[in-house]
Structures are given as structure tokens and as C-alpha cells.
Enzyme design. Structure first.
Site, PDB file in Angstrom:
ATOM      1  N   LYS A 193       0.855  -1.186   0.000  1.00  0.00           N
ATOM      2  CA  LYS A 193       0.000   0.000   0.000  1.00  0.00           C
ATOM      3  C   LYS A 193       0.892   1.237   0.000  1.00  0.00           C
ATOM      4  O   LYS A 193       1.526   1.562   0.991  1.00  0.00           O
ATOM      5  CB  LYS A 193      -0.908   0.054   1.233  1.00  0.00           C
ATOM      6  CG  LYS A 193      -1.934   1.207   1.146  1.00  0.00           C
ATOM      7  CD  LYS A 193      -2.431   1.667   2.496  1.00  0.00           C
ATOM      8  CE  LYS A 193      -1.626   2.812   3.056  1.00  0.00           C
ATOM      9  NZ  LYS A 193      -1.771   4.095   2.300  1.00  0.00           N
ATOM     10  N   GLU A 196      -1.395   7.271   0.029  1.00  0.00           N
ATOM     11  CA  GLU A 196      -2.465   7.730  -0.856  1.00  0.00           C
ATOM     12  C   GLU A 196      -2.137   9.050  -1.526  1.00  0.00           C
ATOM     13  O   GLU A 196      -2.767   9.435  -2.516  1.00  0.00           O
ATOM     14  CB  GLU A 196      -3.796   7.845  -0.100  1.00  0.00           C
ATOM     15  CG  GLU A 196      -3.767   8.684   1.144  1.00  0.00           C
ATOM     16  CD  GLU A 196      -3.544   7.859   2.399  1.00  0.00           C
ATOM     17  OE1 GLU A 196      -4.212   8.125   3.406  1.00  0.00           O
ATOM     18  OE2 GLU A 196      -2.685   6.948   2.373  1.00  0.00           O
ATOM     19  N   GLU A 267       9.838   0.897  10.700  1.00  0.00           N
ATOM     20  CA  GLU A 267      10.824   1.968  10.523  1.00  0.00           C
ATOM     21  C   GLU A 267      10.051   3.264  10.663  1.00  0.00           C
ATOM     22  O   GLU A 267       9.331   3.671   9.759  1.00  0.00           O
ATOM     23  CB  GLU A 267      11.499   1.859   9.158  1.00  0.00           C
ATOM     24  CG  GLU A 267      12.842   2.579   9.086  1.00  0.00           C
ATOM     25  CD  GLU A 267      12.723   4.042   8.739  1.00  0.00           C
ATOM     26  OE1 GLU A 267      12.788   4.870   9.692  1.00  0.00           O
ATOM     27  OE2 GLU A 267      12.554   4.385   7.574  1.00  0.00           O
ATOM     28  N   CYS A 301      13.211  11.241   7.988  1.00  0.00           N
ATOM     29  CA  CYS A 301      13.219  10.803   9.381  1.00  0.00           C
ATOM     30  C   CYS A 301      14.604  10.836  10.013  1.00  0.00           C
ATOM     31  O   CYS A 301      14.730  10.843  11.240  1.00  0.00           O
ATOM     32  CB  CYS A 301      12.597   9.418   9.512  1.00  0.00           C
ATOM     33  SG  CYS A 301      13.288   8.195   8.385  1.00  0.00           S
ATOM     34  N   GLU A 398       8.955  16.035  16.337  1.00  0.00           N
ATOM     35  CA  GLU A 398       9.391  15.862  14.952  1.00  0.00           C
ATOM     36  C   GLU A 398       8.535  16.756  14.045  1.00  0.00           C
ATOM     37  O   GLU A 398       7.372  16.455  13.779  1.00  0.00           O
ATOM     38  CB  GLU A 398       9.266  14.395  14.525  1.00  0.00           C
ATOM     39  CG  GLU A 398       9.823  14.136  13.132  1.00  0.00           C
ATOM     40  CD  GLU A 398       9.655  12.684  12.691  1.00  0.00           C
ATOM     41  OE1 GLU A 398      10.500  12.220  11.906  1.00  0.00           O
ATOM     42  OE2 GLU A 398       8.680  12.027  13.104  1.00  0.00           O
TER      43      GLU A 398
END
Length: 495
Positions: A193, A196, A267, A301, A398
Site C-alpha cells: 500500500k 495515498e 521503521e 526521518c 518531529e
């Protein structure tokens, strides 16, 4: 306080990008098929705010069909020799290489990436497939021998079966490659997936490799995470689910996977500290933060987002950093010299701007940047927040945008303690000329990757993954193939 004079404008290409779009539909059983729902998702170019195309908003039924195709294909694919699976991975790499411009243009249009980032993404995806092709043929394990009297033990390394994969929006094709290559190399089939928001290069890959990969080995279902991702995570015929995404997304995947006690590979996010000691090459450190803190617009990240600098050199370092960041070029896809592009979406753009509003409310100093850039497109100025006190929200949250904070420390012990005071444990860097410090400090930092005098340098041969809230499991390297395998011990009685 904030700067009042606008330093940044968006450079734009004279001609709009014209990407080659993939077919419409879900990729199941080796071909594009209609979704079971007529609902669609708009795919937007974030640098122009224009709709590129639509993709299906997938359903539970679509996921079930894709998993059934993967189940049907798994026995034959697992039975192939490592050499045969390796040949398929090498062919995929060659196809991406042959269509490099197609992928780069499509990725840039779908994400707002500048050319340099899109080019690096595609090169890295090619290298990932080629490395995994070799690693698939080079498994090492405990040698067969007698470990109990008159009994010979053999270790078999087997595929886990069907792997559900959920990839993020920041590196669409590259993160797909990080999963597809080792998953297939280890002998599994998969259902993937994509985000989107950014599914186009993954779908284009499926289109171009369909004739080279046996039907059902790779399946792709587009749609929202709450439907497609959740069904993949809970599906009883999915043996392992792997996600690159936020901590919240990883928690949801792990919770859904718990019902069928399947393995998960996570992750997740990061808040990488950059520890700059008094003896460091300050110019090199500032240039390193310019590159690693703002690569892909900070939507990374492992980005160098939190600088801890020794108090004796903090003023000098901040001056150098602000000078570096003031020179960053912001541009839309198609401009050759742009360093950073747009944020991925309007929603994320607003999240980053809200975080900057909080910085102002906290009374922190925005030394450069800090504002939206006039549109069209979701562009934000590269930003440095200086003189940040210990414990400020920006040191732990973050932001995932072009924002770097600078705080100070007094002793090595304080630097290590403060660097580790985060829920994340993905990446960090240490900047020093002291050879002893360069050996001891990284061992005390609670992060899966620690660079010394550099940041965000990735080698396909080396593992990537974190500790604590950043998840578990490893991408890249031979460890990734281990993660998508299982070991079986067979013992023969010779007595």
C-alpha cells in the site's frame, strides 16, 4: 522574534512537468484491475497545487483479492532458486535504469522534489535492487554439524510467506524499493500500500515490470491507511507487515497485527541530534547541517534537525549556520539548481507552519526563515531557531519540515544525556576532531545509526533502522533479508 525581510523566493521552471502517468486501477495478480469501489483520491502536484490524476480509494475487498493473489503465488516463488530470484531483481533494476527520466519526472511532479533529490532517489532505488539481488545469493548461517551426540543439525532459512508493505510519502519509489527488493529476494510475495498522496511511481514500476515478475508476486492496492493499511495489518493470510511511517502509524499497525500474532517490521520517526563539540570543524558542521537538515525539505526521518553545540563555540557556529541556510535555493521541480522544494501537501504545510507558530509563542528566536513563501505551492522558508533552551518542545517534536533548532551544552556528559532524551532512536551525528571522543561518544548514543563528522550518508550495504520509538527491524543490508526470513532447525538422528 522573526526576520522581517524575505530572503527566499521560489524559482520555477519555464515549462510544466509532463509526467507519464501509470494506468488506472489496482495492480493485482500481475495486471491492473478495477477497484471494487468507484471512489477515487486526487493526486496533487504540491509545487503547483494542480491535480495530476486520480487513483482508486481501495477497499477491504481489494486488499483481500490482492492477498489471495499473493497467497496463490507464494509457493512457486519460494521454490525458485536464489539465482532465479536474483535475476528478477536485476531485471527490475535495469528497467528502472532504462526509464530513469520517466521515474524522476513522475516522482518530482507527485512530491514537489527538486531534481537533485529525485535523481538521488531513483539511483538509490536501482542500487537497492542490485544489492538485494546479490545478497539473496549470499545468505550465511550456522554450519550443519553435530551439536548433540549422534544428531546432525541443519538450519533452513525460509521465506515468511506473504508480506504486507506500507510505504510513506517522502520517498515513494525508494521506500518501496527498500521493502520490495529484500522481501522478494528472501522468497516472499507481497501486497504493497503506497501513501495515498504519492502512489504514482510505485504504480508506474508495477506497469513496467509486470512482464518480468510472476503474476501475484507483487500486488499494489491504493487507498487510505485506515482501510487498506488496517486490513493488511490484520489480515490472517499476511504473515508479516512492514511499514515506514510515523510513530502513530506504526503503533496502529502493531496493534492490528497483534490479533493474528504476525511479525511486524517498523521503521518509524526520528529527531536526529547533531552534537557539535568545541574542537569540531565548525564550517564543515554547518555545511553538513545545511545538507542533511534540509535534504528533501527536511521531510526525512534521519534529518539533522536538532543541533547541540558546545557553549564556547555556539555563537560562531550559529553565525556560520545562518549564513549557510540563507543561501539555500528554493525551487519547484524542473529548476536545476534548487536545493529544497515544497512540502508534500496542504495539510502537512499547515502542520509545519503551526509548529513555527508554537515556536513564536514559546518566545524562541527565529534566526532565519520561519514563514510561508508566496504560492502557488506549499513552500516554507528554510528556518533556523537559535538559542533554544533545554527541554523546549522543538527539541523533541518531529516537525518533518525545513526547520533546524540550535541549543547548547557544557560537558560531554550533558551532551550525551540531552541527545538521548527523546522518544526516538533512529539517527544522530557527532562532530569532533578528537579521536578518542569520536570512538566513545557514538557508543553512548541510543540511536541505530551514528555518523561521525557527517550526517545522512546512506550505504546500501549497511543496515538502517532505529531503537525506542523509532521502531525495530532493519532496512538495507543483508539484515533486511534476515528480517523477511525465518529459520527452521532440522535435526537428524544418526544413532
Amino acid at each position: 522574534m522573526t526576520t522581517e525581510t524575505a530572503l527566499f523566493t521560489v524559482r520555477r521552471a519555464e515549462a510544466a512537468l509532463t509526467p507519464a502517468l501509470p494506468p488506472f486501477g489496482q495492480f493485482i495478480g500481475g495486471t491492473f484491475v478495477p477497484s471494487s469501489s468507484s471512489e477515487t483520491v486526487d493526486i496533487v502536484n504540491p509545487a503547483t497545487e494542480e491535480v495530476l490524476t486520480q487513483v482508486p480509494a481501495g477497499t477491504v475487498e481489494d486488499v483481500d483479492a490482492a492477498v489471495a493473489a499473493a497467497v496463490a503465488a507464494k509457493e512457486a516463488w519460494a521454490a525458485k532458486t536464489p539465482r532465479d530470484r536474483s535475476a528478477v531483481l536485476l531485471k527490475i533494476a535495469d528497467i528502472i535504469e532504462a526509464n530513469r527520466e520517466v521515474f524522476e519526472t513522475l516522482e518530482a511532479a507527485n512530491t514537489g522534489k527538486p531534481s537533485a533529490v529525485a535523481e538521488d532517489d531513483i539511483s538509490s532505488a536501482i542500487d537497492t535492487f542490485r544489492f538485494s539481488a546479490g545478497a539473496a545469493r549470499a545468505y550465511s548461517t550456522l554450519g550443519a554439524d553435530d551439536y548433540a551426540e549422534n544428531h546432525t543439525s541443519v538450519i533452513h532459512r525460509e521465506p515468511v510467506g506473504v508480506v504486507g508493505v506500507i510505504t510513506p510519502w517522502n520517498y515513494p519509489l525508494l521506500m518501496a524499493a527498500w521493502k520490495i527488493a529484500p522481501v522478494l529476494g528472501a522468497g516472499n510475495t507481497l501486497v504493497l500500500k503506497p501513501s495515498e498522496q504519492t502512489p504514482l511511481t510505485t504504480l508506474k514500476l508495477a506497469e513496467l515490470i509486470a512482464s518480468e515478475v510472476p503474476a501475484g508476486v507483487i500486488n499494489i492496492v491504493t487507498g487510505p491507511g485506515r482501510v487498506v493499511g488496517n486490513r493488511l495489518s490484520e489480515h490472517p493470510d499476511v504473515d508479516l507487515v512492514a511499514i515506514t511511517g510515523s510513530v502513530g502509524s506504526g503503533q496502529k499497525v502493531a496493534a492490528a497485527a497483534a490479533g493474528s500474532v504476525k511479525r511486524v517490521h517498523l521503521e518509524l520517526g526520528g529527531k536526529a541530534p547533531v552534537v557539535v563539540f568545541a574542537d569540531a570543524d565548525l564550517e564543515a558542521a554547518a555545511k553538513g547541517v545545511r545538507s542533511a537538515g534540509f535534504w528533501n525539505g527536511g521531510q526525512e526521518c534521519g534529518a539533522a534537525t536538532r543541533v547541540l553545540v558546545h557553549e564556547s563555540v555556539a555563537e560562531k557556529f550559529t553565525e556560520l549556520l545562518v549564513r549557510e541556510i540563507s543561501e539555500i535555493t528554493v525551487g519547484a521541480p524542473g529548476t536545476d539548481d534548487a536545493e529544497i522544494g515544497s512540502m508534500i501537501s496542504k495539510a502537512h504545510y499547515e502542520r509545519v507552519l503551526a509548529a513555527l507558530d508554537e515556536v513564536r509563542k514559546d518566545g524562541l528566536t527565529i534566526a532565519v526563515g520561519g514563514r510561508a513563501i508566496d504560492g502557488p505551492g506549499y513552500f516554507i522558508e528554510p528556518t533556523v531557531v537559535s538559542n533554544v533552551p533545554a527541554g523546549a518542545a522543538i527539541t523533541s517534536n518531529e516537525i518533518f519540515g525545513p526547520v533546524v533548532s540550535v541549543e547548547t551544552f557544557s560537558t560531554d556528559e550533558e551532551a550525551i544525556t540531552r541527545a538521548n532524551e527523546t522518544i526516538y532512536g533512529l539517527a544522530a551525528s557527532v562532530w569532533t576532531r578528537d579521536s578518542a571522543r569520536s570512538l566513545t561518544v557514538p557508543r553512548k548514543l541510543d540511536f541505530g545509526t551514528v555518523w561521525v563528522n557527517s550526517h545522512l550518508v546512506i550505504a546500501t550495504e549497511m543496515p538502517w533502522g532505529g531503537f525506542k520509538g523509532s521502531g525495530y527491524g532493519r532496512d538495507l543490508s543483508s539484515y533486511a533479508l534476515d528480517d523477511f526470513s525465518r529459520t527452521k532447525h532440522v535435526m537428524y538422528n544418526r544413532g
